[in-house]
Design an enzyme around this catalytic site. Structure first.
Site, short mmCIF file in Angstrom:
data_model
loop_
_atom_site.label_atom_id
_atom_site.label_comp_id
_atom_site.label_asym_id
_atom_site.label_seq_id
_atom_site.Cartn_x
_atom_site.Cartn_y
_atom_site.Cartn_z
N ARG A 15 0.81 -1.23 0.00
CA ARG A 15 0.00 0.00 0.00
C ARG A 15 0.84 1.28 0.00
O ARG A 15 0.30 2.38 -0.09
CB ARG A 15 -0.96 -0.01 1.20
CG ARG A 15 -2.17 -0.88 0.94
CD ARG A 15 -3.20 -0.65 2.00
NE ARG A 15 -2.92 -1.43 3.19
CZ ARG A 15 -3.40 -1.14 4.40
NH1 ARG A 15 -4.14 -0.07 4.57
NH2 ARG A 15 -3.11 -1.90 5.42
N LYS A 348 31.84 29.45 3.76
CA LYS A 348 32.21 28.02 3.83
C LYS A 348 33.62 27.90 4.38
O LYS A 348 34.52 28.64 3.98
CB LYS A 348 32.18 27.42 2.42
CG LYS A 348 32.44 25.93 2.43
CD LYS A 348 33.15 25.43 1.18
CE LYS A 348 34.62 25.79 1.19
NZ LYS A 348 35.39 25.17 0.12
#
Ligand code: UD1
Ligand code: CA
Length: 455
Positions: A15, A348
């Site tokens: 299902r 970064k």
């Protein structure tokens, strides 16, 4: 008491309408089965054997640990047949606790209660449901003792009116399984070998059987469809939110909060709507997180404000900083105190010193930035030459104008000012002004190109 766990996870999950094995669908960012394994580890199971059917390689790849064992069940002929496949893998631990791979929210404390109640007999975790349809029903005699479990499809009308159901979670005496499991028959409406039929065998062998009720029905819910998965996700998120509220955290809307990791908060933390938390996150006293932020593996110092729509990953942020809106901090970012990072700024693998600012539209990567530095709008550290990454060093009290490129490796020494539009391609001395040689012309006769007139 020594015990082991078997997780039944071979069911197809039709299902779900998915190519992914059902137990690998995620709840709070982790596969369903990982939640079950974590619960088994929390109570110190000596081994955890996973019975898998489909996608065994994927299931094994999603889990790791020396305490795991695996058994293949193919084809899938029922829960009793599933446990039988695990028999050759079982250890000598006298008690075997059966869990379902698609029942993710079961609590360690509940499992411990079940183990304690079982001693070395059989204990079944049951629940009272308003709507018991679909579940096996618990049969008890007049004295209230459990006598068996009947599946919905095999039940009489009277048995279907019973509201106490089998959650599927049970403990069994390991030494008996070798005799009980081969005795199971599939002469039932589903032609399956039902594990639940061992109850009758236990009673025949005078092994004590007890049924213990779960404290909270959300912990026994299984996932058979995406709708049920979504419901359990919300139940889990509500529990997490409720814990934070209890600890004194403000969640502007606890129904719009998503925790996919572990969040530790100090006093008077304020979290606006639609934020997602992943990995390990620590928010110190007085931190405020604006709407629509995603935070992963971040620590944030006291009094810092994260403005809306910021994405922070692998960053250590000091006290009294102001980040965003629309900031992106990537792994290896370390900000000291009172740093300001504004809109559309990406950082970064960089350290930024106290009271420094990059308020608009910049990329700072692989850099060491000192204290009291001002990085103007549109500044880019050109850290990548196509093959290697290079570092940029900007010392204390440097002022960088707008639209500056810093071609790494490069160092701007203390106190220098870099004029707008400058490309810094070699190290600079301290102080003074750095600009490129440049000219500006005016061409009065120049014509702006025109579109041809329309006919
Ligand atoms: C089972 C119980 C039922 C209980 C219900 C709770 C039996 C016979 N019935 O019903 O009493 O109320 O769970 O949800 O035990 N699985 C396998 N191999 C198989 C079949 C199932 O590994 O061949 C696994 C599934 O992956 C799942 C679990 O066993 O984790 C339960 O399977 P499911 O089909 O949902 O059980 P039901 O038959 O609905
Ligand atoms: Ca089921």
């Amino acid at each position: 008491m020594r015990f082991q766990v078997v997780i039944l996870a071979a069911g197809q999950g039709k299902r779900m309408h998915s190519d992914l094995p059902k137990v690998l669908h995620t709840l709070a960012g982790r596969p369903l089965i990982a939640h079950v394994v974590a619960a088994a580890r929390a109570i110190a199971a000596e081994q955890i054997c996973v019975v898998y059917g489909h996608g065994g390689d994927q299931v094994k790849a999603a889990l790791s640990g020396k305490d795991l064992a695996y058994a293949l069940q193919a084809p899938q002929l029922g829960t009793g047949h599933a446990l039988q496949q695990a028999l050759p893998r079982l250890t000598k631990a006298p008690v075997t606790l059966v869990l379902y791979g698609d029942v993710p929210l079961v609590r360690a404390a509940t499992l411990q209660t079940l183990l304690d109640a079982a001693a070395e007999g059989v204990a079944v975790l049951t629940a009272d449901l308003d709507d018991p349809s679909g579940y096996g029903r618990i049969l008890r005699n007049k004295a209230g003792r459990m006598t068996g479990i009947v599946e919905q499809n095999d039940a009489t009308a009277a048995q279907r009116r019973i509201h106490e159901i089998n959650t599927g979670i049970m403990t069994l005496p390991t030494a008996r399984l070798g005799r009980w499991l081969p005795k199971l028959q599939n002469s039932n409406t589903q032609h399956e070998y039902y594990l639940t039929d061992v109850i009758a065998l236990a009673i025949k062998d005078r092994v004590p059987v007890v049924g213990i009720k779960a404290a909270d029905n959300s912990e026994i819910q299984g996932v058979n469809s995406r709708a049920q998965l979504a419901q359990l996700e919300r139940a889990y998120q509500w529990q997490q939110a409720a814990q934070l509220l209890d600890q004194g955290v403000t969640l502007v809307d606890p129904l719009r909060f998503d925790m996919r990791g572990a969040l530790r908060c100090g006093r008077d933390v304020h979290i606006d709507v639609n934020c997602v938390f992943e990995g390990d996150i620590e928010l110190a006293d007085g931190v405020s997180i604006g709407a629509n932020c995603v935070l992963k593996d971040v620590t944030i110092g006291p009094g810092t404000r994260i403005e809306p729509f910021s994405h922070l990953d692998g960053a250590e942020i000091g006290a009294k900083c102001r980040i965003g809106p629309y900031a992106r901090l990537r792994p290896g970012t370390r900000l000291a105190t009172e740093v300001h990072i504004g809109n559309f700024v990406e950082i970064k693998a960089s350290e930024i010193g106290a009271s420094s600012k990059a308020n608009h539209l910049s990329y700072v990567g692989d850099s060491t930035v000192g204290r009291n530095v001002n990085i103007g709008a549109g500044t880019i550290t050109c850290n990548y030459d196509g093959a290697n990454k290079h570092r940029t060093v900007i010392e204390d009290d440097v002022h960088i104008g707008s639209d500056v490129q810093l071609v790494a490796p490069v160092r701007v020494a203390r106190g220098a000012t870099v004029g707008a539009g400058t490309t810094v391609w070699k190290d600079t001395p301290s102080g003074g002004l750095i600009i490129n040689a440049r000219t500006q012309e005016h061409r009065p006769d120049w014509q702006r190109p025109r579109k041809p007139a329309r006919k």
